[in-house]
Scaffold this motif. Structure first.
Motif, PDB file in Angstrom:
ATOM      1  N   ALA A 188      13.676  35.958 -59.505  1.00  0.00           N
ATOM      2  CA  ALA A 188      12.888  36.797 -58.086  1.00  0.00           C
ATOM      3  C   ALA A 188      13.441  36.716 -56.899  1.00  0.00           C
ATOM      4  O   ALA A 188      14.405  37.225 -56.415  1.00  0.00           O
ATOM      5  CB  ALA A 188      11.173  37.012 -58.219  1.00  0.00           C
ATOM      6  N   LEU A 189      14.191  34.560 -57.208  1.00  0.00           N
ATOM      7  CA  LEU A 189      14.603  34.979 -55.805  1.00  0.00           C
ATOM      8  C   LEU A 189      16.379  35.401 -55.692  1.00  0.00           C
ATOM      9  O   LEU A 189      17.269  36.133 -54.654  1.00  0.00           O
ATOM     10  CB  LEU A 189      15.206  33.279 -55.868  1.00  0.00           C
ATOM     11  CG  LEU A 189      16.085  32.758 -54.981  1.00  0.00           C
ATOM     12  CD1 LEU A 189      15.793  32.705 -53.360  1.00  0.00           C
ATOM     13  CD2 LEU A 189      16.830  31.323 -55.085  1.00  0.00           C
ATOM     14  N   LYS A 190      16.497  35.756 -57.127  1.00  0.00           N
ATOM     15  CA  LYS A 190      17.927  36.875 -56.663  1.00  0.00           C
ATOM     16  C   LYS A 190      18.603  37.565 -56.894  1.00  0.00           C
ATOM     17  O   LYS A 190      18.937  38.873 -56.003  1.00  0.00           O
ATOM     18  CB  LYS A 190      18.804  36.626 -57.917  1.00  0.00           C
ATOM     19  CG  LYS A 190      19.548  36.741 -58.220  1.00  0.00           C
ATOM     20  CD  LYS A 190      20.535  36.569 -59.509  1.00  0.00           C
ATOM     21  CE  LYS A 190      22.078  37.190 -59.724  1.00  0.00           C
ATOM     22  NZ  LYS A 190      22.992  36.915 -61.201  1.00  0.00           N
ATOM     23  N   SER A 191      16.976  38.559 -57.661  1.00  0.00           N
ATOM     24  CA  SER A 191      16.855  40.285 -57.548  1.00  0.00           C
ATOM     25  C   SER A 191      16.236  40.653 -56.389  1.00  0.00           C
ATOM     26  O   SER A 191      17.037  41.375 -56.094  1.00  0.00           O
ATOM     27  CB  SER A 191      15.792  40.420 -58.449  1.00  0.00           C
ATOM     28  OG  SER A 191      15.905  39.774 -60.105  1.00  0.00           O
ATOM     29  N   HIS A 192      15.084  39.709 -56.318  1.00  0.00           N
ATOM     30  CA  HIS A 192      14.287  40.448 -54.442  1.00  0.00           C
ATOM     31  C   HIS A 192      14.752  40.219 -52.903  1.00  0.00           C
ATOM     32  O   HIS A 192      13.802  40.137 -52.221  1.00  0.00           O
ATOM     33  CB  HIS A 192      12.878  40.442 -54.747  1.00  0.00           C
ATOM     34  CG  HIS A 192      12.597  40.584 -55.895  1.00  0.00           C
ATOM     35  ND1 HIS A 192      13.031  42.129 -56.459  1.00  0.00           N
ATOM     36  CD2 HIS A 192      11.546  40.116 -57.207  1.00  0.00           C
ATOM     37  CE1 HIS A 192      12.415  41.915 -58.063  1.00  0.00           C
ATOM     38  NE2 HIS A 192      11.916  41.212 -58.031  1.00  0.00           N
ATOM     39  N   TYR A 193      15.181  38.418 -53.031  1.00  0.00           N
ATOM     40  CA  TYR A 193      15.400  38.199 -52.083  1.00  0.00           C
ATOM     41  C   TYR A 193      16.700  37.982 -51.548  1.00  0.00           C
ATOM     42  O   TYR A 193      17.220  36.697 -50.119  1.00  0.00           O
ATOM     43  CB  TYR A 193      14.989  36.484 -51.670  1.00  0.00           C
ATOM     44  CG  TYR A 193      13.025  37.632 -52.939  1.00  0.00           C
ATOM     45  CD1 TYR A 193      11.457  37.817 -51.314  1.00  0.00           C
ATOM     46  CD2 TYR A 193      12.548  37.186 -52.923  1.00  0.00           C
ATOM     47  CE1 TYR A 193      11.042  38.291 -51.220  1.00  0.00           C
ATOM     48  CE2 TYR A 193      11.074  37.291 -53.770  1.00  0.00           C
ATOM     49  CZ  TYR A 193      10.139  38.084 -52.448  1.00  0.00           C
ATOM     50  OH  TYR A 193       9.253  38.576 -52.828  1.00  0.00           O
ATOM     51  N   GLY A 194      17.605  37.906 -52.118  1.00  0.00           N
ATOM     52  CA  GLY A 194      19.333  37.461 -51.877  1.00  0.00           C
ATOM     53  C   GLY A 194      19.607  35.951 -51.959  1.00  0.00           C
ATOM     54  O   GLY A 194      20.498  36.058 -50.684  1.00  0.00           O
ATOM     55  N   ASN A 195      18.883  35.419 -52.715  1.00  0.00           N
ATOM     56  CA  ASN A 195      18.411  33.958 -52.832  1.00  0.00           C
ATOM     57  C   ASN A 195      18.252  34.040 -51.428  1.00  0.00           C
ATOM     58  O   ASN A 195      18.931  32.356 -50.797  1.00  0.00           O
ATOM     59  CB  ASN A 195      20.559  33.511 -53.439  1.00  0.00           C
ATOM     60  CG  ASN A 195      20.801  33.950 -54.648  1.00  0.00           C
ATOM     61  OD1 ASN A 195      19.636  33.508 -55.526  1.00  0.00           O
ATOM     62  ND2 ASN A 195      21.849  34.422 -54.682  1.00  0.00           N
TER      63      ASN A 195
END
Length: 357
Positions: A188-195
């Motif tokens: 989710a960090l990568k998919s939804h919050y731009g890391n």
């Protein structure tokens, strides 16, 4: 569910303005004698009309929000891939309490949350929250209860809101392992919050430090996880030091070697019916692996000057870098030492111990 989580859940679902609204009215009981049949019928019709008008007025004013619940065939509902819970690991034993409750109550009482999907001929909805309920209803329909229906509340949520809702439901679930949740957060960090960890922690109302540890544990390779009897045994607090140790390349190589041996030992125990190695013992052996092996004798790399004496050597390497020693009295010129340093870096790369920027 705690009050804080309940409010958070309500806020999530309240963001969906397209969800229809429902209201219910309670008609007070009357202690007066029953009127004549015709009069009673007229009053009943009047009460019904007034009740409907009152309900519609409350909906129009925003006083009452309504949630639509559907009775669905679970075979036409898939589970959202962004959910932390592993559907494949659900079993009759792990869901027994829920199964007994559904049978005792004559059906599912707490609705799941789903959203409509388009373009998939096999499914009409996907489960955002309620994976165990979906599995349980599916199991009951296949085992003597074909009339059971999957009760679901329909909501329109984007992927980020769906992730927050699923995460909220799973936080208090003991059968969702720390590793499952950690890997779900990493995706989710990568998919939804731009890391951006800070943004993710804020949206999920989580401690930044706790989230950072979860993401670290998520980085454990599958080969290390395979050393445990089950991924569910990889818990946050004890697994965090193990994940940190994997940052050292030399230590990681030793840990991976030990993990391979432990995985083989666990498989043998399963075949012979012996109890699996407990998680505490697995962790102890993995963390001890880097210290159990005899370090190589002498420097990792050694360059001799034209005079046959040590001029430059690489003493050690770790995650912080490499320790290089330039020896006095080698008789080497500066240009020769510079070239020796370049050759040392090339040698480290070939050994898999390179120092990358």
């Amino acid at each position: 569910m705690a009050r804080k989580q309940s409010d958070y859940l309500a806020a999530l679902l309240a963001d969906d303005e397209s969800v229809p609204e429902v209201s219910t009215e309670e008609v007070p009981t009357q202690s007066a004698p029953s009127p004549a049949p015709d009069l009673r019928a007229q009053r009943a019709r009047g009460t019904t009309l007034l009740g409907r008008e009152s309900a519609l007025a409350r909906v129009a004013s925003g006083e009452v929000r309504q949630v639509t619940q559907l009775l669905l065939d679970p075979a036409k509902v898939r589970v959202w891939s962004g959910n932390a819970r592993s559907y494949e690991h659900l079993t009759e034993a792990s869901c027994q309490e829920l199964l007994d409750s559904i049978v005792a109550e004559g059906g599912q009482k707490v609705p799941a949350v789903v959203r409509r999907i388009e373009g998939d001929p096999n499914y009409d909805y996907e489960v955002i929250a309620g994976t165990r309920r979906h599995w349980s209803i599916s199991w009951l329909r296949a085992h003597s209860y074909p009339e059971m229906m999957f009760v679901a509340q329909v909501a329109q949520l984007d992927d980020e809101a769906a992730f927050r809702l699923a995460d909220l439901e799973n936080r208090a679930r003991k059968d969702v392992s720390d590793l499952e949740r950690a890997r779900n957060y990493a995706a989710a960090l990568k998919s939804h919050y731009g890391n951006h960890q800070s943004r993710m922690a804020e949206r999920l109302k989580l401690s930044k430090g706790w989230l950072s540890k979860m993401l670290k544990v998520a980085s454990l390779p599958d080969a290390v996880v395979a050393a445990f009897a089950s991924p569910a045994e990889v818990q946050l607090k004890p697994a965090y030091p193990l994940a940190q140790a994997m940052d050292d390349r030399l230590a990681a190589a030793s840990i991976l070697k030990a993990a391979k041996g432990l995985a083989s030992e666990q498989a043998t125990r399963v075949r012979t019916g012996a109890p699996a190695l407990p998680a505490a013992e697995v962790l102890t052996r993995l963390l001890a692996a880097p210290h159990a092996e005899t370090p190589p004798a002498g420097p990792i790399y050694n360059w001799l000057s034209p005079h046959g004496r040590s001029g430059l050597s690489v003493v050690s390497t770790n995650r912080q870098g490499a320790t290089v020693r330039v020896h006095a009295g080698s008789g080497a010129h500066i240009d020769e030492l510079v070239e020796a340093f370049r050759q040392a870096l090339i040698s480290l790369e070939e050994q898999g111990k390179g120092v990358r920027p």
